[in-house]
Scaffold this motif. Sequence first.
Motif, mmCIF file in Angstrom:
data_model
loop_
_atom_site.group_PDB
_atom_site.id
_atom_site.type_symbol
_atom_site.label_atom_id
_atom_site.label_comp_id
_atom_site.label_asym_id
_atom_site.label_seq_id
_atom_site.Cartn_x
_atom_site.Cartn_y
_atom_site.Cartn_z
ATOM 1 N N ALA A 96 98.797 -56.012 40.784
ATOM 2 C CA ALA A 96 98.511 -56.491 39.428
ATOM 3 C C ALA A 96 97.327 -57.456 39.444
ATOM 4 O O ALA A 96 96.412 -57.359 38.604
ATOM 5 C CB ALA A 96 99.748 -57.165 38.839
ATOM 6 N N LEU A 97 97.316 -58.387 40.385
ATOM 7 C CA LEU A 97 96.230 -59.353 40.440
ATOM 8 C C LEU A 97 94.929 -58.709 40.899
ATOM 9 O O LEU A 97 93.840 -59.075 40.419
ATOM 10 C CB LEU A 97 96.611 -60.515 41.363
ATOM 11 C CG LEU A 97 97.748 -61.398 40.846
ATOM 12 C CD1 LEU A 97 98.113 -62.468 41.865
ATOM 13 C CD2 LEU A 97 97.373 -62.050 39.509
ATOM 14 N N ALA A 98 95.018 -57.754 41.811
ATOM 15 C CA ALA A 98 93.808 -57.051 42.249
ATOM 16 C C ALA A 98 93.186 -56.278 41.092
ATOM 17 O O ALA A 98 91.951 -56.171 40.999
ATOM 18 C CB ALA A 98 94.130 -56.114 43.410
ATOM 19 N N ASN A 99 94.010 -55.756 40.193
ATOM 20 C CA ASN A 99 93.474 -55.065 39.017
ATOM 21 C C ASN A 99 92.653 -56.005 38.128
ATOM 22 O O ASN A 99 91.756 -55.555 37.405
ATOM 23 C CB ASN A 99 94.613 -54.466 38.192
ATOM 24 C CG ASN A 99 95.198 -53.212 38.818
ATOM 25 O OD1 ASN A 99 94.536 -52.533 39.597
ATOM 26 N ND2 ASN A 99 96.442 -52.902 38.488
ATOM 27 N N LEU A 100 92.980 -57.286 38.168
ATOM 28 C CA LEU A 100 92.302 -58.261 37.318
ATOM 29 C C LEU A 100 91.048 -58.844 37.953
ATOM 30 O O LEU A 100 90.269 -59.524 37.270
ATOM 31 C CB LEU A 100 93.268 -59.402 36.972
ATOM 32 C CG LEU A 100 94.454 -59.038 36.079
ATOM 33 C CD1 LEU A 100 95.447 -60.187 36.038
ATOM 34 C CD2 LEU A 100 93.989 -58.692 34.668
ATOM 35 N N LEU A 101 90.830 -58.613 39.243
ATOM 36 C CA LEU A 101 89.717 -59.249 39.941
ATOM 37 C C LEU A 101 88.358 -59.036 39.264
ATOM 38 O O LEU A 101 87.540 -59.965 39.232
ATOM 39 C CB LEU A 101 89.660 -58.768 41.389
ATOM 40 C CG LEU A 101 90.741 -59.329 42.324
ATOM 41 C CD1 LEU A 101 90.676 -58.651 43.685
ATOM 42 C CD2 LEU A 101 90.609 -60.837 42.477
ATOM 43 N N PRO A 102 88.071 -57.849 38.705
ATOM 44 C CA PRO A 102 86.742 -57.664 38.097
ATOM 45 C C PRO A 102 86.430 -58.607 36.936
ATOM 46 O O PRO A 102 85.253 -58.833 36.627
ATOM 47 C CB PRO A 102 86.770 -56.205 37.622
ATOM 48 C CG PRO A 102 87.758 -55.535 38.527
ATOM 49 C CD PRO A 102 88.815 -56.572 38.760
ATOM 50 N N VAL A 103 87.450 -59.169 36.293
ATOM 51 C CA VAL A 103 87.185 -60.047 35.145
ATOM 52 C C VAL A 103 87.398 -61.515 35.483
ATOM 53 O O VAL A 103 87.274 -62.379 34.603
ATOM 54 C CB VAL A 103 88.072 -59.664 33.936
ATOM 55 C CG1 VAL A 103 87.819 -58.237 33.525
ATOM 56 C CG2 VAL A 103 89.558 -59.893 34.226
ATOM 57 N N LEU A 104 87.683 -61.832 36.747
ATOM 58 C CA LEU A 104 87.987 -63.209 37.110
ATOM 59 C C LEU A 104 86.769 -63.920 37.691
ATOM 60 O O LEU A 104 86.041 -63.345 38.508
ATOM 61 C CB LEU A 104 89.128 -63.254 38.142
ATOM 62 C CG LEU A 104 90.482 -62.723 37.690
ATOM 63 C CD1 LEU A 104 91.508 -62.907 38.801
ATOM 64 C CD2 LEU A 104 90.953 -63.409 36.413
ATOM 65 N N PRO A 105 86.553 -65.173 37.320
ATOM 66 C CA PRO A 105 85.522 -65.982 37.982
ATOM 67 C C PRO A 105 85.879 -66.209 39.451
ATOM 68 O O PRO A 105 87.003 -65.926 39.885
ATOM 69 C CB PRO A 105 85.547 -67.304 37.193
ATOM 70 C CG PRO A 105 86.247 -66.993 35.913
ATOM 71 C CD PRO A 105 87.198 -65.886 36.220
ATOM 72 N N GLU A 106 84.932 -66.740 40.197
ATOM 73 C CA GLU A 106 85.085 -66.875 41.651
ATOM 74 C C GLU A 106 86.329 -67.664 42.035
ATOM 75 O O GLU A 106 87.087 -67.254 42.923
ATOM 76 C CB GLU A 106 83.837 -67.555 42.225
ATOM 77 C CG GLU A 106 83.873 -67.756 43.730
ATOM 78 C CD GLU A 106 82.609 -68.409 44.246
ATOM 79 O OE1 GLU A 106 82.659 -69.035 45.326
ATOM 80 O OE2 GLU A 106 81.557 -68.319 43.567
ATOM 81 N N GLU A 107 86.560 -68.796 41.398
ATOM 82 C CA GLU A 107 87.696 -69.642 41.763
ATOM 83 C C GLU A 107 89.019 -68.941 41.466
ATOM 84 O O GLU A 107 89.961 -68.987 42.260
ATOM 85 C CB GLU A 107 87.630 -70.979 41.014
ATOM 86 C CG GLU A 107 88.765 -71.933 41.347
ATOM 87 C CD GLU A 107 88.849 -72.290 42.823
ATOM 88 O OE1 GLU A 107 89.961 -72.584 43.289
ATOM 89 O OE2 GLU A 107 87.809 -72.253 43.519
ATOM 90 N N GLU A 108 89.099 -68.282 40.313
ATOM 91 C CA GLU A 108 90.333 -67.574 39.962
ATOM 92 C C GLU A 108 90.546 -66.364 40.867
ATOM 93 O O GLU A 108 91.688 -66.008 41.169
ATOM 94 C CB GLU A 108 90.300 -67.150 38.491
ATOM 95 C CG GLU A 108 90.652 -68.256 37.504
ATOM 96 C CD GLU A 108 89.644 -69.390 37.489
ATOM 97 O OE1 GLU A 108 88.429 -69.103 37.591
ATOM 98 O OE2 GLU A 108 90.064 -70.558 37.404
ATOM 99 N N ALA A 109 89.459 -65.737 41.314
ATOM 100 C CA ALA A 109 89.594 -64.608 42.241
ATOM 101 C C ALA A 109 90.207 -65.071 43.563
ATOM 102 O O ALA A 109 91.069 -64.387 44.142
ATOM 103 C CB ALA A 109 88.240 -63.951 42.477
ATOM 104 N N TYR A 110 89.772 -66.229 44.055
ATOM 105 C CA TYR A 110 90.365 -66.798 45.273
ATOM 106 C C TYR A 110 91.849 -67.053 45.073
ATOM 107 O O TYR A 110 92.696 -66.694 45.919
ATOM 108 C CB TYR A 110 89.632 -68.087 45.641
ATOM 109 C CG TYR A 110 90.416 -69.040 46.517
ATOM 110 C CD1 TYR A 110 90.836 -68.666 47.794
ATOM 111 C CD2 TYR A 110 90.733 -70.328 46.074
ATOM 112 C CE1 TYR A 110 91.555 -69.548 48.593
ATOM 113 C CE2 TYR A 110 91.443 -71.209 46.862
ATOM 114 C CZ TYR A 110 91.859 -70.815 48.120
ATOM 115 O OH TYR A 110 92.585 -71.680 48.910
ATOM 116 N N LEU A 111 92.211 -67.662 43.933
ATOM 117 C CA LEU A 111 93.623 -67.927 43.656
ATOM 118 C C LEU A 111 94.424 -66.631 43.553
ATOM 119 O O LEU A 111 95.561 -66.548 44.030
ATOM 120 C CB LEU A 111 93.768 -68.729 42.366
ATOM 121 C CG LEU A 111 93.355 -70.200 42.416
ATOM 122 C CD1 LEU A 111 93.437 -70.819 41.027
ATOM 123 C CD2 LEU A 111 94.223 -70.968 43.394
#
Length: 591
Positions: free
Chosen positions: A171-186
């Motif tokens: 679920a979180l990997a699906n969201l990675l394209p729309v996440l900023p760098e810090e949120e992608a790390y989280l």
Amino acid sequence: MDAPGKEFALAGSLEELKIEGRLVVRGGHRPILVIYDRGRVFALDNRCPHMGFPLERGSVEDGILTCHWHHARFDLESGCTFDLWADDVPICPIEVRDGDVWVKTTQADPAAHWHQRLANGLAHDLSLVIAKAVHGQLAAGVPQGEIVRQVALFVAQNRDGWGVGLTILTALANLLPVLPEEEAYLALFQGARRVAADCDGEAPRRERAPLGSRPDPAALKRWLRRWTNVRHREAAERTLLTAIAAGFSPAEFADALFAAATDRAFADTGHSLDFVNKAFECLDLVGWQHAAALLPTVVGQMVAARGAEESTAWRQPVDLVALCEESGSELADLFAAGRGARDWSGHAALAQELLGDDPARIVAALKRAIRAAGAPADLGQSLAYAAALRVARFGNANEHADWETAHHVFTYANAVHQMLTRIGTASIDTHVTAVRGVLHGAMALYLARYLNVPPARIPGDGGEQLNDLPADPKTIGAALLDAFDRQRQVDLAARLVARHLTLGHSPQPLIAALARAVLREDAGFHAYQMLEAGARQFGAWGDVDAGRHILIAVARYLAAHSPTERAFLQTADIARRLMRGGELHQEAGLS
């Protein structure tokens, strides 16, 4: 003799080191501790890998270096820790030339190093090690998808079956394209640490082989349903592995597994089908060459799932199971007769009818939609929107636990929509399967109607301007996160989402803010599901009223489950500061 190359730094003379016992060299991006002990010279990172305390302040005895903050102990020669929670400390090659001690200050392959540290963190369920390894891989330029792949394949080897951890990771990997760098790390950290927790103490997966024959796809599909119905896991797995070996397409796999998973109505309150759908999405992310490792992991929970037909609510006062069975063939025939007729745009109108309080009328509405050329995926989209409206209108008079009833229907409906989109319109048999999944979702939605009595008002409808709220998108985002800092801010969160969208602001920062709200919490499994399914459904509708309603549903659910202790946000923050050279011992007031 020539001095070593530029990768080496002079620590000092050997005589000086013998007198002092230890020296610190500033090299590259890290301080390096050089120790003389029992006639030998050792060099290692001066920062304790646990929390960054200077190891030069530690003690050495019998070849063991002890950090004096949390008392982590390390083998002086290899840097390996005796205390797994502390992680290993990197060592550095040394050379003694002409009485001088030289230390290599550069790391040979940071990506490989952090790949191994992530493997160790996952194996021992060490959250801080996982956080540092994820941060280290990202800093070394490792693509996000490679990290997702490493974590997903860890599950395939170390857990006998799909679990919530891999669902969260996907679920979180699906969201990675729309996440900023810090949120992608989280996101990567939260997904990986949930996988580690899911695998901790579990039996590893046992390898099973495909059948020696290659039956036709129709036979394999029948067999998979047969073994699922009689709860014969080994037979179902071997059948699925045979389909993989035979080269089934993703659409054929989806057709077969959707049929097997929906033979039981709304199995495990929808989780069974949602896990199947997430397995397909996971393979989209990591590559279908890993199908044999990942796809069979869903079989165990699928064959063991409990169907709603076993519950009283689905049998009395209206026998919803019988209604689904009686209507299924007729609806499938309507699909077959109207296939490919014309485009259909009645999604929102059908969603409103699916929210009705008469199951027979709900079935009649589905019939009308099919006659008007609604495809299976169209019905799935309408179902998912209707389920989102249940959440958006969730009455605050309900018990808190009732949020999960609404959530289960929504995530199940999203899985139905995604699976039907993947399957397409391959065969008449597929129409029977599609009808069954949609009917089960519609009846689950019907049974949850009490959650909207009385219904909560959806902000922004009817031209409501919400002018008492800020207008700037950044200010709205900050206010939204502030609302999630406090309990019982369900309605305020919904109004802020509506304000952002009714003003015409870009939805991407809003989705990123909702993701931030989840990623900073010690969120439960359902929060991740809700966030990703909502973002997925918003993508299907776009920035229209239905899309706004869906994100309002997400915000209301998340606000009802916030805040938490945020312990793992602290872990992620510690790891980030350590990786950036922060000195936590000074921040903690130590000297």
